[in-house]
Design a protein around this motif. Structure first.
Motif, PDB file in Angstrom:
ATOM      1  N   ALA A  89      55.708 -16.308  18.538  1.00  0.00           N
ATOM      2  CA  ALA A  89      54.531 -16.795  19.248  1.00  0.00           C
ATOM      3  C   ALA A  89      53.389 -15.798  19.150  1.00  0.00           C
ATOM      4  CB  ALA A  89      54.881 -17.067  20.715  1.00  0.00           C
ATOM      5  N   ASP A  90      53.728 -14.523  19.139  1.00  0.00           N
ATOM      6  CA  ASP A  90      52.690 -13.492  19.154  1.00  0.00           C
ATOM      7  C   ASP A  90      52.485 -12.902  17.776  1.00  0.00           C
ATOM      8  OD1 ASP A  90      50.765 -11.829  20.169  1.00  0.00           O
ATOM      9  OD2 ASP A  90      52.208 -10.259  20.710  1.00  0.00           O
ATOM     10  N   TRP A  91      52.314 -13.727  16.790  1.00  0.00           N
ATOM     11  CA  TRP A  91      52.125 -13.198  15.433  1.00  0.00           C
ATOM     12  C   TRP A  91      50.866 -12.350  15.373  1.00  0.00           C
ATOM     13  CZ3 TRP A  91      47.861 -13.935  12.410  1.00  0.00           C
ATOM     14  CH2 TRP A  91      46.973 -14.941  12.821  1.00  0.00           C
ATOM     15  N   ARG A  92      49.890 -12.713  16.176  1.00  0.00           N
ATOM     16  CA  ARG A  92      48.638 -11.953  16.131  1.00  0.00           C
ATOM     17  C   ARG A  92      48.836 -10.530  16.644  1.00  0.00           C
ATOM     18  NH1 ARG A  92      42.593 -13.635  16.714  1.00  0.00           N
ATOM     19  NH2 ARG A  92      41.697 -11.606  17.195  1.00  0.00           N
ATOM     20  N   MET A 135      56.130  -8.557   6.593  1.00  0.00           N
ATOM     21  CA  MET A 135      54.893  -9.268   6.911  1.00  0.00           C
ATOM     22  C   MET A 135      55.027 -10.744   6.548  1.00  0.00           C
ATOM     23  SD  MET A 135      51.859  -6.546   6.148  1.00  0.00           S
ATOM     24  CE  MET A 135      51.924  -6.632   4.393  1.00  0.00           C
ATOM     25  N   MET A 136      55.657 -10.988   5.423  1.00  0.00           N
ATOM     26  CA  MET A 136      55.847 -12.369   5.021  1.00  0.00           C
ATOM     27  C   MET A 136      56.688 -13.122   6.046  1.00  0.00           C
ATOM     28  SD  MET A 136      54.538 -13.848   2.409  1.00  0.00           S
ATOM     29  CE  MET A 136      54.563 -13.521   0.656  1.00  0.00           C
ATOM     30  N   ASP A 140      55.670 -16.400   8.180  1.00  0.00           N
ATOM     31  CA  ASP A 140      56.496 -17.590   8.010  1.00  0.00           C
ATOM     32  C   ASP A 140      56.954 -18.114   9.358  1.00  0.00           C
ATOM     33  OD1 ASP A 140      56.322 -17.994   5.348  1.00  0.00           O
ATOM     34  OD2 ASP A 140      58.205 -16.998   4.821  1.00  0.00           O
ATOM     35  N   GLU A 141      57.513 -17.209  10.150  1.00  0.00           N
ATOM     36  CA  GLU A 141      58.033 -17.635  11.440  1.00  0.00           C
ATOM     37  C   GLU A 141      56.923 -18.088  12.380  1.00  0.00           C
ATOM     38  OE1 GLU A 141      60.291 -14.331  12.795  1.00  0.00           O
ATOM     39  OE2 GLU A 141      61.621 -14.371  11.052  1.00  0.00           O
ATOM     40  N   ALA A 142      55.725 -17.558  12.148  1.00  0.00           N
ATOM     41  CA  ALA A 142      54.610 -17.986  12.986  1.00  0.00           C
ATOM     42  C   ALA A 142      54.142 -19.385  12.629  1.00  0.00           C
ATOM     43  CB  ALA A 142      53.457 -17.002  12.861  1.00  0.00           C
ATOM     44  N   GLY A 143      54.649 -19.916  11.539  1.00  0.00           N
ATOM     45  CA  GLY A 143      54.307 -21.285  11.186  1.00  0.00           C
ATOM     46  C   GLY A 143      53.141 -21.426  10.226  1.00  0.00           C
ATOM     47  N   PHE A 144      52.818 -20.343   9.528  1.00  0.00           N
ATOM     48  CA  PHE A 144      51.779 -20.470   8.517  1.00  0.00           C
ATOM     49  C   PHE A 144      52.252 -21.397   7.403  1.00  0.00           C
ATOM     50  CE2 PHE A 144      48.013 -17.660   8.594  1.00  0.00           C
ATOM     51  CZ  PHE A 144      48.152 -17.177   9.876  1.00  0.00           C
ATOM     52  N   GLU A 148      49.709 -20.521   2.222  1.00  0.00           N
ATOM     53  CA  GLU A 148      48.655 -19.640   2.738  1.00  0.00           C
ATOM     54  C   GLU A 148      49.177 -18.294   3.207  1.00  0.00           C
ATOM     55  OE1 GLU A 148      45.905 -21.130   5.544  1.00  0.00           O
ATOM     56  OE2 GLU A 148      45.540 -22.998   4.458  1.00  0.00           O
ATOM     57  N   ALA A 149      50.474 -18.175   3.398  1.00  0.00           N
ATOM     58  CA  ALA A 149      51.009 -16.922   3.928  1.00  0.00           C
ATOM     59  C   ALA A 149      50.651 -15.745   3.009  1.00  0.00           C
ATOM     60  CB  ALA A 149      52.517 -17.027   4.109  1.00  0.00           C
ATOM     61  N   GLY A 150      50.865 -15.932   1.719  1.00  0.00           N
ATOM     62  CA  GLY A 150      50.560 -14.864   0.767  1.00  0.00           C
ATOM     63  C   GLY A 150      49.104 -14.457   0.805  1.00  0.00           C
ATOM     64  N   PRO A 151      48.201 -15.387   0.557  1.00  0.00           N
ATOM     65  CA  PRO A 151      46.779 -15.039   0.631  1.00  0.00           C
ATOM     66  C   PRO A 151      46.370 -14.456   1.975  1.00  0.00           C
ATOM     67  CG  PRO A 151      47.058 -17.148  -0.457  1.00  0.00           C
ATOM     68  CD  PRO A 151      48.420 -16.738   0.010  1.00  0.00           C
ATOM     69  N   ALA A 152      46.945 -14.943   3.053  1.00  0.00           N
ATOM     70  CA  ALA A 152      46.582 -14.407   4.369  1.00  0.00           C
ATOM     71  C   ALA A 152      46.971 -12.929   4.470  1.00  0.00           C
ATOM     72  CB  ALA A 152      47.251 -15.213   5.472  1.00  0.00           C
TER      73      ALA A 152
END
Lengths: 238, 238
Positions: A89-92, A135-136, A140-144, A148-152
């Motif tokens: 939930a707290d990926w940020r 980081m990946m 992933d778990e954050a639901g990206f 887009e996960a890679g570019p993010a």
DNA sequence: CCGTCGTGCGTACGTTGTTCGCATGGACGG
DNA sequence: CCGTCCATGCGAACAACGTACGCACGACGG
């Protein structure tokens, strides 16, 4: 009968088993210490050898060349970065602490700025791979969305590295001239004012946020930029 | 009577006024060409001298150091970046073209990645100052709060530099080993797969966006990240 | 006991950045 | 017109660098 053999016999019977002599890990660790203490230019095979109480060319038994040593050293310091596994939930929050961890690693080893352009960010050192994996997993778990996960990740890492590069280069330059930040501004303030003279917008913004201490200001600028980058990434979730 | 004087007399009566001989601008320009052609390691005072049909040490009449030469060269290529002055309403479009201009400069001169860590982003070269002035003016006219214009510029520049550093280092490594991108993946694909084996998330994302040609993919990743960064900066506008 | 191997290191080579002092030839004052 | 000065080019030299090579040594497997 030639006296040639005598010196080698006398000067070096000190081969003892208690001394593990030289090892790759030792060399890399001492290289990091030398780099931290005196910067990239001081990383000489001879100096490193002397520090390890060994000959310069002995290092080549454990390391192919200086370039490989540098790659090893870079991966070593990448190993200092740790990512806490937090709840999805707290990926940020996780991304924020991760970014700060990378930045503080860079500031702890400012010489890495001079070296990042030569090894690149993406090679296959184990610590770098582990960092990317973490980081990946985080995103992933954050639901990206998978595409887009890679570019993010690249985006936030690029920001962190870019900022760190800038700060590290500045600090390195200060350290090399043996000055503090205040010294520098006192010394080159006039020249700087003169250089900015034809540029009204630069003049207008010069000295903004000058009320804080430089280190603190850099931290806040970094936090600001990181927050904005994460803002931009946020709404794309799900 | 000594023959010592003869060679100098014969080999060098070629002092003619039509040849402005050597000039700072010439030296810097030729250095850029040499760097573009053969990379940072090839920038040797002797080689540069030879290219200018001059002795190596002659360069020191116009340039203090190799380091100073490099600073000059960096400012020179910064001069290639131009920012169109657009209407304040479209600050985002202007920032986008500016970012792309910086990136393409870096890709045109990949050696700059090896050098950015040594000179830093912020020094006082005229072209760098002009670039900063233009960007500052851009955000000022767009209505950014004065305290945020500086950090905002730093943020996007850090992202652009970070990305460019990464790409440039990768391209430099390819160029140095004389391989194309496909060559590299064919050559090290297995090792890479093996290195990624313990990392499930990396494996899962590997090959994502692999349908596009690498250059195109890098461009799109850059565009994506830049868009997100600008997204994050956008709502802060008054 | 003997070969082989891993490892340390002295030596040496080629290249680098940079210093020094000399040579050159135009500029300039008389 | 001549002498002087100064900016510029350059050959030679030096210290420091990365690194190749080959020898010496201790350990070990047969």
């Amino acid at each position: 009968m030639s006296t040639d053999e005598i010196p080698s016999v006398w000067t070096r019977p000190r081969r003892s088993r208690e001394q593990p002599a030289l090892s790759r890990r030792q060399i890399v660790a001492e290289a990091v210490r030398l780099l931290d203490a005196e910067g990239l230019d001081a990383l000489t095979m001879r100096r490193l050898g002397t520090r390890l109480e060994a000959g310069a060319t002995s290092l080549y038994r454990h390391v192919a060349n200086r370039d490989e040593l540098i790659e090893l050293v870079v991966d070593e310091v990448y190993g200092e970065i740790d990512i806490p596994d937090t709840d999805p939930a707290d990926w940020r929050g996780a991304a924020t602490t991760c970014a700060h961890s990378i930045r503080s690693m860079i500031l702890r080893h400012p010489w890495i700025a001079s070296v990042l352009g030569q090894v690149g960010l993406s090679y296959l050192g184990p610590n770098v791979m582990r960092l990317n994996e973490r980081m990946m997993a985080m995103l992933d778990e954050a639901g990206f969305p998978p595409a887009e996960a890679g570019p993010a990740i690249s985006t936030v890492v690029a920001f962190v590295i870019g900022t760190g590069l800038n700060e590290a280069a500045w600090l390195t330059m200060l350290a090399r001239s043996g000055q503090t930040e205040q010294d520098w501004y006192r010394r080159f303030g006039p020249s700087l004012g003169q250089a900015m003279e034809p540029f009204p917008h630069l003049r207008a913004h010069f000295g903004a946020n000058a009320d804080q201490e430089p280190t603190r200001r850099r931290e806040e600028n970094f936090a600001y930029g990181l927050a904005r980058v994460l803002d931009g990434l946020s709404p794309r979730r799900t």
